[in-house]
Every structure is written in C-alpha cells, then in structure tokens.
Design an enzyme around this catalytic site. Sequence first.
Site, PDB file in Angstrom:
ATOM      1  N   MET A  60       3.636   6.489  -7.451  1.00 47.63           N
ATOM      2  CA  MET A  60       3.129   7.031  -6.179  1.00 47.63           C
ATOM      3  C   MET A  60       1.977   7.992  -6.476  1.00 47.63           C
ATOM      4  O   MET A  60       2.059   8.784  -7.416  1.00 47.63           O
ATOM      5  CB  MET A  60       4.234   7.772  -5.443  1.00 47.63           C
ATOM      6  CG  MET A  60       5.486   6.934  -5.226  1.00 47.63           C
ATOM      7  SD  MET A  60       6.685   7.784  -4.218  1.00 47.63           S
ATOM      8  CE  MET A  60       8.137   6.729  -4.434  1.00 47.63           C
ATOM      9  N   ASP A  81       8.529   3.139  -9.964  1.00 44.23           N
ATOM     10  CA  ASP A  81       7.817   3.469  -8.725  1.00 44.23           C
ATOM     11  C   ASP A  81       6.647   4.413  -8.979  1.00 44.23           C
ATOM     12  O   ASP A  81       6.845   5.593  -9.279  1.00 44.23           O
ATOM     13  CB  ASP A  81       8.778   4.170  -7.755  1.00 44.23           C
ATOM     14  CG  ASP A  81       9.765   3.217  -7.127  1.00 44.23           C
ATOM     15  OD1 ASP A  81       9.332   2.221  -6.528  1.00 44.23           O
ATOM     16  OD2 ASP A  81      10.987   3.478  -7.219  1.00 44.23           O
ATOM     17  N   SER A 125      15.981   1.459 -10.072  1.00 45.45           N
ATOM     18  CA  SER A 125      14.860   2.349  -9.783  1.00 45.45           C
ATOM     19  C   SER A 125      14.958   3.637 -10.604  1.00 45.45           C
ATOM     20  O   SER A 125      15.827   4.486 -10.384  1.00 45.45           O
ATOM     21  CB  SER A 125      14.812   2.683  -8.290  1.00 45.45           C
ATOM     22  OG  SER A 125      13.771   3.600  -8.080  1.00 45.45           O
ATOM     23  N   ASP A 175      13.893  -3.315  -1.337  1.00 50.43           N
ATOM     24  CA  ASP A 175      13.795  -1.993  -1.963  1.00 50.43           C
ATOM     25  C   ASP A 175      13.982  -0.903  -0.915  1.00 50.43           C
ATOM     26  O   ASP A 175      13.192  -0.791   0.029  1.00 50.43           O
ATOM     27  CB  ASP A 175      12.408  -1.899  -2.632  1.00 50.43           C
ATOM     28  CG  ASP A 175      12.183  -0.587  -3.368  1.00 50.43           C
ATOM     29  OD1 ASP A 175      13.144   0.174  -3.542  1.00 50.43           O
ATOM     30  OD2 ASP A 175      11.029  -0.348  -3.776  1.00 50.43           O
ATOM     31  N   HIS A 227      12.850  -0.838 -12.431  1.00 53.90           N
ATOM     32  CA  HIS A 227      11.898  -0.681 -11.325  1.00 53.90           C
ATOM     33  C   HIS A 227      11.196   0.666 -11.462  1.00 53.90           C
ATOM     34  O   HIS A 227      11.826   1.718 -11.395  1.00 53.90           O
ATOM     35  CB  HIS A 227      12.670  -0.784 -10.009  1.00 53.90           C
ATOM     36  CG  HIS A 227      11.819  -0.789  -8.782  1.00 53.90           C
ATOM     37  ND1 HIS A 227      11.201  -1.918  -8.305  1.00 53.90           N
ATOM     38  CD2 HIS A 227      11.485   0.191  -7.918  1.00 53.90           C
ATOM     39  CE1 HIS A 227      10.530  -1.636  -7.202  1.00 53.90           C
ATOM     40  NE2 HIS A 227      10.682  -0.344  -6.943  1.00 53.90           N
ATOM     41  N   HIS A 253       6.206  -1.003  -9.355  1.00 52.50           N
ATOM     42  CA  HIS A 253       5.937  -0.989  -7.911  1.00 52.50           C
ATOM     43  C   HIS A 253       4.857   0.054  -7.635  1.00 52.50           C
ATOM     44  O   HIS A 253       5.127   1.253  -7.687  1.00 52.50           O
ATOM     45  CB  HIS A 253       7.246  -0.661  -7.175  1.00 52.50           C
ATOM     46  CG  HIS A 253       7.123  -0.568  -5.693  1.00 52.50           C
ATOM     47  ND1 HIS A 253       8.103  -0.012  -4.898  1.00 52.50           N
ATOM     48  CD2 HIS A 253       6.143  -0.966  -4.836  1.00 52.50           C
ATOM     49  CE1 HIS A 253       7.721  -0.068  -3.625  1.00 52.50           C
ATOM     50  NE2 HIS A 253       6.533  -0.627  -3.574  1.00 52.50           N
ATOM     51  N   MET A 278       2.698   2.160  -5.378  1.00 56.49           N
ATOM     52  CA  MET A 278       2.493   2.700  -4.024  1.00 56.49           C
ATOM     53  C   MET A 278       1.274   3.602  -4.120  1.00 56.49           C
ATOM     54  O   MET A 278       1.371   4.832  -4.064  1.00 56.49           O
ATOM     55  CB  MET A 278       3.752   3.458  -3.575  1.00 56.49           C
ATOM     56  CG  MET A 278       4.880   2.503  -3.180  1.00 56.49           C
ATOM     57  SD  MET A 278       6.489   3.311  -3.207  1.00 56.49           S
ATOM     58  CE  MET A 278       6.864   3.170  -4.942  1.00 56.49           C
ATOM     59  N   MET A 314      10.036  -4.043   1.842  1.00 55.79           N
ATOM     60  CA  MET A 314      10.562  -2.674   1.844  1.00 55.79           C
ATOM     61  C   MET A 314      11.603  -2.525   2.959  1.00 55.79           C
ATOM     62  O   MET A 314      11.356  -2.914   4.101  1.00 55.79           O
ATOM     63  CB  MET A 314       9.444  -1.653   2.085  1.00 55.79           C
ATOM     64  CG  MET A 314       8.430  -1.523   0.966  1.00 55.79           C
ATOM     65  SD  MET A 314       9.111  -1.004  -0.621  1.00 55.79           S
ATOM     66  CE  MET A 314       9.841   0.580  -0.221  1.00 55.79           C
TER      67      MET A 314
HETATM   68  C1  DX5 Z   1      10.941   4.150  -2.340  1.00 59.49           C
HETATM   69  C2  DX5 Z   1      10.976   3.449  -3.687  1.00 59.49           C
HETATM   70  C3  DX5 Z   1      12.301   2.907  -4.053  1.00 59.49           C
HETATM   71  C4  DX5 Z   1      13.398   3.944  -4.213  1.00 59.49           C
HETATM   72  C5  DX5 Z   1      14.718   3.261  -4.004  1.00 59.49           C
HETATM   73  O1  DX5 Z   1       9.648   4.333  -1.931  1.00 59.49           O
HETATM   74  O2  DX5 Z   1      10.068   2.348  -3.669  1.00 59.49           O
HETATM   75  O3  DX5 Z   1      12.234   2.062  -5.194  1.00 59.49           O
HETATM   76  O4  DX5 Z   1      13.378   4.571  -5.457  1.00 59.49           O
HETATM   77  O5  DX5 Z   1      15.724   4.205  -4.050  1.00 59.49           O
HETATM   78  P1  DX5 Z   1      17.114   4.052  -3.269  1.00 59.49           P
HETATM   79  O6  DX5 Z   1      17.803   2.837  -3.830  1.00 59.49           O
HETATM   80  O7  DX5 Z   1      17.810   5.327  -3.575  1.00 59.49           O
HETATM   81  O8  DX5 Z   1      16.789   3.875  -1.802  1.00 59.49           O
HETATM   82 ZN    ZN Z   2      10.165   0.833  -5.267  1.00 55.52          ZN
END
Ligand code: DX5
Ligand code: ZN
Length: 216
Positions: A37, A35, A8, A173, A33, A66, A68, A136
Amino acid sequence: MKNSVSASVLSADMLRLGEEIEKLERNGIEMLHFDVMDGMFVNNITFGFPVLEKMRRKTGLVMDVHLMIADPLKYVRRFAENADIISFHIESDSDTMQTINAVRECGVKVALAIKPDTPAEAVYKYLPYLDMVLVMTVEPGFGGQSFMDMSEKIRLIRDRITESGLDIDIQVDGGINAETAETVKKAGANVFVSGSYLFRADDMKKTADILRAEIC
Ligand code: DX5
Ligand code: ZN
C-alpha cells in the site's frame, strides 16, 4: 480448479516474520499474500521491496503480491523480480493492458483486482490475458475488516470464464473465515486470502483445510 489458501502477511507478527513464514510452511499453506500500500491508492502504507526480497530468499512459498498502489506500471517490473503472481487494481491510474503486458514480459503470472464497487463487466475483456481475478470482499486498505458479500459478482465472472473456455482462478480478499469462505466458494471463488482469521487460529492447518475444503 484447485482450491488454495494465501496467507496475508499483514496479520503476521512483524517482529517474528521468519518464524511466521516457517509456521505457514509447516501448516501446508500454499501462498504468501503480500499487501503493498502506497498511501495514495489507499489510506495506508505497508511494506515494499526490501521485505519482499528477504522473504523470497527465505521461502519457496508462492509469492502472491497484491499492489494497492496508484501507479503499478511504474513498479511491476521491480516487484516481478521477487514475485510469482502480481495483482494490480483496475481502478489504479496505470493503463490496464500495458500493465498486464509488463508483468507477463517478466515471466510472472498476472491478476486484475477489483474493489467492491467495480462491476464484474469491467474485467471481461481482459480475461484472456489473466491468470487470476482478485475480487475484493472489503474496501482495500486494512486487515481485519468485515466481509462484504460479492457472490453475485463472483458468479458472473466465473460463468464468463467457463463460457470462454478459460482456466482462471478467482481470488477473494477481505474478511474471509470459515463461514464467508463457504459463501464465496459456492459462487465460484477458489483462492482464499486470509489474514486475521488464519493467524489467530489455534490450529492453522485445520483452519486452512476448512477454508480450502471442496463444497459437497
Ligand atoms: C486489505 C488487504 C487484505 C487483508 C486481509 O486491503 O488486501 O489482504 O490483509 O486481511 P483479513 O483476512 O484480516 O481481512
Ligand atoms: Zn490483499
């Protein structure tokens, strides 16, 4: 079903992103990965198209995006230009089947993501159209949160995949470390997203080997 690790980027050093990516490559990490948002689907805002595009040009690592975001259907085609697999949330505002089809039409793999409160049953009817289910193990929004045990849900989804004769990955995740990876692996997960644990590790290669190790 192959076990793999998806790093990530949220936990990487943003000022040294290039070096961080080289480190992931050197240490045999399979996937990156990413993310996204939007401050609407979750209470946080991260990065988007310009960063993804630059990363894609730099590395051959599998781009695991990913989303979100509240309306993934509106943006999946653009993300698909620089992704190998796109996950979007069943809890988003977009029509699930239409979004799956939009990703597929771009020739990119597609995954459906579910939050901790969403039951396994919600994904069953979509399984024949998916490459991966993302379960998740924290509430989406932030890295570094504590793991929530979703073993029962993972087991139900894995059983359903097997019964249906499908070949689908289950990604987990949130809060993944050596111990929690073992728990979700036993339940049937095989793709492990890791942010804080992986980037903080003294020996990244060894840590990734532990995360993806087959259970005896
Ligand atoms: C949270 C993200 C994850 C996050 C995981 O909403 O989707 O991908 O970055 O980070 P760790 O491994 O630190 O929980
Ligand atoms: Zn994620």
